[in-house]
Design an enzyme around this catalytic site. Structure first.
Site, PDB file in Angstrom:
ATOM      1  CD  GLU A 158      -4.017   1.190 -13.513  1.00  0.00           C
ATOM      2  OE1 GLU A 158      -3.386   0.447 -12.731  1.00  0.00           O
ATOM      3  OE2 GLU A 158      -5.150   0.895 -13.977  1.00  0.00           O
ATOM      4  CG  HIS A 163      -4.081  -0.353  -8.654  1.00  0.00           C
ATOM      5  ND1 HIS A 163      -4.704  -1.171  -7.740  1.00  0.00           N
ATOM      6  CD2 HIS A 163      -4.973  -0.175  -9.672  1.00  0.00           C
ATOM      7  CE1 HIS A 163      -5.924  -1.473  -8.194  1.00  0.00           C
ATOM      8  NE2 HIS A 163      -6.119  -0.873  -9.352  1.00  0.00           N
TER       9      HIS A 163
END
Ligand code: ZN
Length: 492
Positions: A258, A261
Site C-alpha cells: 500500500e 500505491h
C-alpha cells in the site's frame, strides 16, 4: 472565461466531491461505528447521485464541442483526453442499465459473502447470472461494435486490449507453470517463521518501514482494516494494513504494497491536484508501483537482510535462525488456493485463469452454470492441486459479485510493468543493492518518482512505462527476474 476554463472549474469541483466520497469509504472501512452502516449507505448513495449527475451533465458535451484541442498545451490536452473518455463512457450507458447494475451488484455482494461462508455455489449462481447478463449488456453498449471485453477493461487500463493481453499471458503461462513445477520438484522448502509477533510491535515496524520507503505521514495515515487499501489523492493519501500475530509478513508486506500505491499518489505533481491528472493513470501502472516496492525491492535479499535486523530489534527474535533463512521464508513458494496469499510465482497464474474465464463469460462462450467446473479444471492443470471447496476456488474473490469484470488483468499487467521498471531502475542506480542492504530506499524511490509517479495522468499507461524504461513494456524482464530469483532460492 473560455469553454476550457469553465470546464476545468466544473471538473475541479467534481474531483473535490470525488475525494469526499472516497473519504466516506475510507471512514467506513476503518473507524466508522458499526451501527452507522445503514445511514452511511444513504450518505454515499446521495453523494454518488450528485457525482453521477455531474459526470453526465450535458454542459460537459457543450464545452467539449466548443474547445479546439489543437490549441492546448500537452497538459491541457491530457486533461481533456481524460474528460472526453469519461464523458463518452458515462453518456453511452443507458440510465436504466446503470441503475439496475448498481442495484443488482449491491445485492450480489451480500449473497456472495453468504455463499462463501457456507461454501454454497448454488446460492450465488442466480444473482451472478443476473450480474453477468447486465455486464454483457454494458459491455455491448460501450464497445460500439468492438470487443466487449475491451470495453470493460478500458475502465481500468485505458488502451489495453484483450487480444494483446491474452497473447502476452499465454507466453507467460507456460514459463510460469514450468518454473512452478521445477520448484515443487526441488524437494526442499524453506521453513515458515515461528513465533508470536505482538500487534504493537508489528504496527510500529510497519510505520518505520513506510517512512523508510518515503511515505509522507504529514499527508497520510496508517490505520487498520479487514482488507488493506489506499484511498485519496493530492494532499491526503491514506493507507491501511492488517495484523495477524503469528504471521508478521502479512502486515509488513501489505503495508509495503500500500505504501507503493500511496507514494505514487503523494508524489504526483501538486499542480495536478483535483484535476483529471491528479491520480495514478491506470490500475496497471498503480499496481506496478505497489508491486515493485513490495517484491523487487521489499523481498530482495539485501532489503530482507536489513529487515531481519529490525525484526530482531523489535521482537527479540525474528523467527528465523539467520538472514538467509529469513529471506527464504519471505519468499516461500507454496501451492495455495487463495490468490491474495499467493507468492510471486503463483500470483500471475491466478490472474491468467480469472482473465480467461471472465473473458469467456462476457463473450458468451462460457455460461455461469459451467463456471465452477471450468475453474476447477483450470486450477488443477496450472497449480497441480484439486480445489477442495468453492470458498477455496470460484467463490474466493469479491470482484465478480460487484461487477468488476476486466479488473483482474491489471494485477498481472502491474507485475509485468514492475519487472520492466526494475530492470531500468537497476541500470540507473548501480549500487541499489548496497543501499537496500542498509535499509535505504531513497535511490529507488527518487527514480520512480522522477520517471513514473510525478506524471500522474499526463501520459497514457503504456507510454509512462515506455518513457521510464526506454523500451516497450513486455513480459521478458519479469520472467527473467523470477527465474533467476527462485532458481537460486530453490537450486533449480
Ligand atoms: Zn495493489
Amino acid at each position: 472565461m473560455t469553454a476550457f476554463e469553465e470546464l476545468m472549474e466544473f471538473q475541479h469541483e467534481t474531483e473535490a466531491l470525488g475525494q469526499v466520497a472516497g473519504r466516506l469509504g475510507w471512514d467506513q472501512e476503518t473507524v466508522m461505528p458499526r451501527g452507522a452502516a445503514a445511514q452511511r449507505a444513504e450518505e454515499i448513495g446521495a453523494l454518488e447521485s450528485v457525482l453521477h449527475a455531474r459526470r453526465t451533465d450535458p454542459r460537459i458535451g457543450d464545452w467539449l464541442a466548443a474547445i479546439d484541442d489543437g490549441r492546448l498545451d500537452p497538459v491541457g490536452a491530457a486533461k481533456l483526453r481524460h474528460i472526453r473518455r469519461t464523458y463518452a463512457r458515462a453518456t453511452r450507458l443507458p440510465e436504466k442499465l446503470s441503475a439496475e447494475l448498481a442495484r443488482v451488484t449491491s445485492r450480489a455482494q451480500g449473497i456472495w459473502a453468504e455463499a462463501r461462508a457456507a461454501d454454497d455455489m448454488a446460492h450465488f449462481l442466480p444473482v451472478l447470472e443476473q450480474v453477468v447478463r447486465l455486464k454483457r449488456q454494458e459491455a455491448a453498449a460501450l464497445a460500439d461494435g468492438g470487443d466487449p471485453y475491451d470495453a470493460l477493461m478500458d475502465d481500468f487500463e485505458p488502451g489495453a486490449t484483450a487480444a494483446e493481453t491474452g497473447a502476452m499471458f499465454r507466453r507467460m503461462r507456460d514459463r510460469l507453470v514450468m518454473l512452478r513445477e521445477r520448484i515443487m520438484g526441488a524437494g526442499r522448502g524453506p521453513a515458515p517463521l515461528r513465533g508470536n509477533f505482538s500487534e504493537v510491535g508489528q504496527l510500529a515496524l510497519a510505520q518505520q518501514v513506510a517512512e523508510h520507503f518515503g511515505y509522507d505521514f504529514r499527508h497520510g495515515r496508517l490505520d487498520k482494516s479487514v482488507h488493506p487499501f489506499t484511498s485519496g489523492g493530492g494532499a491526503d493519501v491514506r493507507i491501511t494494513t492488517r495484523v495477524v500475530e503469528t504471521e508478521p509478513f502479512n502486515c509488513l508486506y501489505s503495508t509495503i504494497h500500500e505504501v507503493g500505491h500511496g507514494c505514487y499518489e503523494q508524489n504526483i505533481d501538486p499542480a495536478y491536484a483535483l484535476t483529471p491528472l491528479g491520480n495514478g493513470v491506470s490500475m496497471g501502472v498503480h499496481e506496478s508501483q505497489s508491486r515493485i516496492y513490495e517484491n523487487q525491492l521489499g523481498r530482495s535479499r539485501p532489503f530482507t537482510g536489513w529487515l531481519f535486523g529490525r525484526m530482531n530489534d523489535v521482537f527479540g527474535d525474528a523467527g528465523a535462525p539467520d538472514a538467509d533463512a529469513f529471506h527464504a521464508a519471505v519468499n516461500r513458494v507454496h501451492s495455495g488456493f487463495i490468490r491474495t496469499e499467493a507468492d510471486e510465482v503463483h500470483y500471475n497464474l491466478h490472474i491468467m485463469m480469472r482473465f480467461d474465464l471472465e473473458r469467456q463469460l462476457i463473450g458468451g462462450s462460457l455460461e455461469v452454470a459451467d463456471l465452477e467446473e471450468a475453474w476447477n479444471a483450470r486450477f488443477e492443470h496450472d497449480f497441480g492441486v484439486a480445489v477442495d471447496r468453492p470458498s477455496n476456488g470460484v467463490l474466493q474473490d469479491v470482484h465478480w459479485s460487484v461487477g468488476l469484470f476486466g479488473y483482474f488483468p491489471t494485477y498481472a499487467l502491474g507485475n509485468v510493468y514492475a519487472g520492466c521498471l526494475n530492470l531500468a531502475l537497476r541500470a540507473a542506480v548501480p549500487d541499489l543493492d548496497d543501499q537496500l542492504a542498509r535499509g535505504h530506499t531513497e535511490g529507488a524511490t527518487a527514480w520512480l518518482k522522477e520517471h513514473v509517479q510525478r506524471h500522474g495522468g499526463l501520459y497514457r499507461p503504456r507510454e509512462v512505462i515506455e518513457r521510464a524504461c526506454g523500451f516497450a513494456p513486455n513480459e521478458g524482464p519479469l520472467l527473467d527476474y523470477l527465474d533467476a530469483k527462485f532458481g537460486a532460492l530453490y537450486g533449480v
